[in-house]
Design a protein around this motif. Structure first.
Motif, PDB file in Angstrom:
ATOM      1  N   ILE B  23      84.903 117.899 113.785  1.00  0.00           N
ATOM      2  CA  ILE B  23      83.750 117.521 112.967  1.00  0.00           C
ATOM      3  C   ILE B  23      82.482 117.828 113.770  1.00  0.00           C
ATOM      4  O   ILE B  23      82.430 117.602 114.976  1.00  0.00           O
ATOM      5  N   PRO B  27      73.168 118.664 109.250  1.00  0.00           N
ATOM      6  CA  PRO B  27      72.789 118.345 107.865  1.00  0.00           C
ATOM      7  C   PRO B  27      73.196 119.403 106.838  1.00  0.00           C
ATOM      8  O   PRO B  27      73.247 119.105 105.641  1.00  0.00           O
ATOM      9  N   MET B  28      73.479 120.638 107.275  1.00  0.00           N
ATOM     10  CA  MET B  28      73.826 121.724 106.344  1.00  0.00           C
ATOM     11  C   MET B  28      72.774 121.828 105.233  1.00  0.00           C
ATOM     12  O   MET B  28      73.085 121.746 104.034  1.00  0.00           O
ATOM     13  N   GLU B  29      71.507 122.006 105.633  1.00  0.00           N
ATOM     14  CA  GLU B  29      70.408 122.098 104.663  1.00  0.00           C
ATOM     15  C   GLU B  29      70.593 123.314 103.772  1.00  0.00           C
ATOM     16  O   GLU B  29      70.725 124.439 104.243  1.00  0.00           O
ATOM     17  N   THR B  30      70.561 123.073 102.454  1.00  0.00           N
ATOM     18  CA  THR B  30      70.842 124.155 101.507  1.00  0.00           C
ATOM     19  C   THR B  30      69.648 125.065 101.253  1.00  0.00           C
ATOM     20  O   THR B  30      69.794 126.161 100.744  1.00  0.00           O
ATOM     21  N   LEU B  63      80.971 129.792 107.142  1.00  0.00           N
ATOM     22  CA  LEU B  63      80.578 128.738 106.222  1.00  0.00           C
ATOM     23  C   LEU B  63      79.420 129.172 105.338  1.00  0.00           C
ATOM     24  O   LEU B  63      78.525 129.892 105.786  1.00  0.00           O
ATOM     25  N   GLY B  64      79.431 128.683 104.095  1.00  0.00           N
ATOM     26  CA  GLY B  64      78.295 128.842 103.203  1.00  0.00           C
ATOM     27  C   GLY B  64      77.646 127.484 103.029  1.00  0.00           C
ATOM     28  O   GLY B  64      78.082 126.490 103.623  1.00  0.00           O
ATOM     29  N   SER B  65      76.617 127.430 102.172  1.00  0.00           N
ATOM     30  CA  SER B  65      75.957 126.139 101.954  1.00  0.00           C
ATOM     31  C   SER B  65      76.818 125.214 101.092  1.00  0.00           C
ATOM     32  O   SER B  65      76.462 124.071 100.854  1.00  0.00           O
ATOM     33  N   GLY B  66      77.965 125.696 100.642  1.00  0.00           N
ATOM     34  CA  GLY B  66      78.875 124.882  99.846  1.00  0.00           C
ATOM     35  C   GLY B  66      79.797 124.011 100.671  1.00  0.00           C
ATOM     36  O   GLY B  66      80.635 123.302 100.127  1.00  0.00           O
ATOM     37  N   ILE B  67      79.647 124.064 101.990  1.00  0.00           N
ATOM     38  CA  ILE B  67      80.396 123.148 102.851  1.00  0.00           C
ATOM     39  C   ILE B  67      79.526 121.903 103.039  1.00  0.00           C
ATOM     40  O   ILE B  67      78.325 122.006 103.277  1.00  0.00           O
ATOM     41  N   ALA B  68      80.162 120.733 102.921  1.00  0.00           N
ATOM     42  CA  ALA B  68      79.422 119.468 102.962  1.00  0.00           C
ATOM     43  C   ALA B  68      78.748 119.266 104.317  1.00  0.00           C
ATOM     44  O   ALA B  68      79.147 119.858 105.323  1.00  0.00           O
ATOM     45  N   ALA B  69      77.717 118.412 104.313  1.00  0.00           N
ATOM     46  CA  ALA B  69      77.039 118.047 105.556  1.00  0.00           C
ATOM     47  C   ALA B  69      78.051 117.489 106.546  1.00  0.00           C
ATOM     48  O   ALA B  69      79.063 116.912 106.153  1.00  0.00           O
ATOM     49  N   ASN B  70      77.762 117.669 107.821  1.00  0.00           N
ATOM     50  CA  ASN B  70      78.693 117.287 108.888  1.00  0.00           C
ATOM     51  C   ASN B  70      80.052 117.954 108.676  1.00  0.00           C
ATOM     52  O   ASN B  70      81.053 117.294 108.396  1.00  0.00           O
ATOM     53  N   TYR B  72      83.602 119.432 108.475  1.00  0.00           N
ATOM     54  CA  TYR B  72      84.858 118.892 108.973  1.00  0.00           C
ATOM     55  C   TYR B  72      85.967 119.882 108.631  1.00  0.00           C
ATOM     56  O   TYR B  72      86.041 120.347 107.495  1.00  0.00           O
ATOM     57  N   PHE B  73      86.780 120.207 109.626  1.00  0.00           N
ATOM     58  CA  PHE B  73      87.882 121.140 109.385  1.00  0.00           C
ATOM     59  C   PHE B  73      89.158 120.658 110.049  1.00  0.00           C
ATOM     60  O   PHE B  73      89.125 120.085 111.140  1.00  0.00           O
TER      61      PHE B  73
END
Lengths: 150, 106
Positions: B23, B27-30, B63-70, B72-73
């Motif tokens: 993890i 923030p994975m800002e879109t 990763l694209g912006s469609g992966i949730a914030a933080n 996790y894989f």
């Protein structure tokens, strides 16, 4: 303009604007799939997509993917692509695996901008492809909170 | 340096498949959100994450912006030998992070 008319018109305009912002368009994902398969046809099925049937919150939806495969040097999964047709950017993720993975099973958490079909394309060794889809109902979509900071 | 955490089993048998969980705090800002002043918060996501173990890359994700914030894989790896398992990632601003764990192969 009378105050009453102004109010009526502006309320309508606001409502229409909000609706427009909410309606996420469904993208044609065929070009994305073609870019992966180079136009070759993909076998339907053969991928287990673990997604809830109903997701309460589109900001974080658990996703597991499993492609049954012996994962040997001769026969293995090389890539798994995740495509969400109704997200503003449909290409969600590409996973790279190999014989060293032992099995083709990955998990993550994804965003979903509304109820939609999630498409998964697997690239297997020997230029073979599989494609599968899963429908997810999203109650509260991601990406719609423009104007607010959570 | 960005924060992340990786988890592997305490010990694994040679040849067995084990799961790696990772993890990353991000923030994975879109690029679609706005701040209180109405200014667009620029796109900034972790765009790549890779795992190396036993001298080779064993897993990678774009990763694209469609992966949730933080992000996790969870992913599988075949245990070949004891040693370090390292995970490295970087975001659109060029910020990078690295975490590692020790794999004990019995």
């Amino acid at each position: 303009m009378k105050r009453r008319t102004f109010l009526r018109v502006s309320t309508f305009a606001l409502a229409a604007g909000a609706l427009a912002a909410r309606a996420q368009e469904v993208h044609d994902i065929a070009p994305l799939v073609d870019a992966i398969t180079h136009g070759a046809s993909a076998e339907e099925g053969g991928i287990d997509i673990g997604l809830p049937a109903i997701a309460e919150n589109g900001n974080s939806v658990p996703l597991t993917l499993e492609v049954p495969s012996p994962m040997t040097e001769a026969d293995h999964v090389r890539e798994i692509h995740v495509i969400a047709e109704r997200n503003p950017r449909p290409a969600v993720a590409t996973f790279h695996l190999g014989p060293w993975s032992g099995r083709a099973r990955v998990a993550t958490r994804m965003r979903l901008a509304g109820t939609q079909k999630v498409t998964v394309v697997a690239v297997l060794s020997g230029e073979r492809f599989r494609i599968a889809r899963k429908e997810v109902a999203v109650e509260s979509a991601a990406c719609l909170d423009e104007g607010s900071l959570r | 340096m960005m924060l992340g955490r990786v988890q592997v089993p305490p010990s694994v048998e040679r040849g067995a498949v084990f799961e790696v969980r990772v993890i990353v705090q991000h923030p994975m800002e879109t690029g679609f959100r706005r701040d209180y002043d109405g200014k667009v918060i620029p796109l900034n996501i972790v765009n790549r994450l890779a795992c190396t173990y036993a001298g080779r890359e064993v897993f990678r994700v774009e990763l694209g912006s469609g992966i949730a914030a933080n992000p996790y894989f969870v992913f599988p790896v075949v245990a070949t030998r004891s040693g370090e398992l390292a995970i490295e990632w970087s975001d659109d601003r060029g910020q990078a992070g690295r975490v590692s764990a020790t794999v004990n192969v019995a």
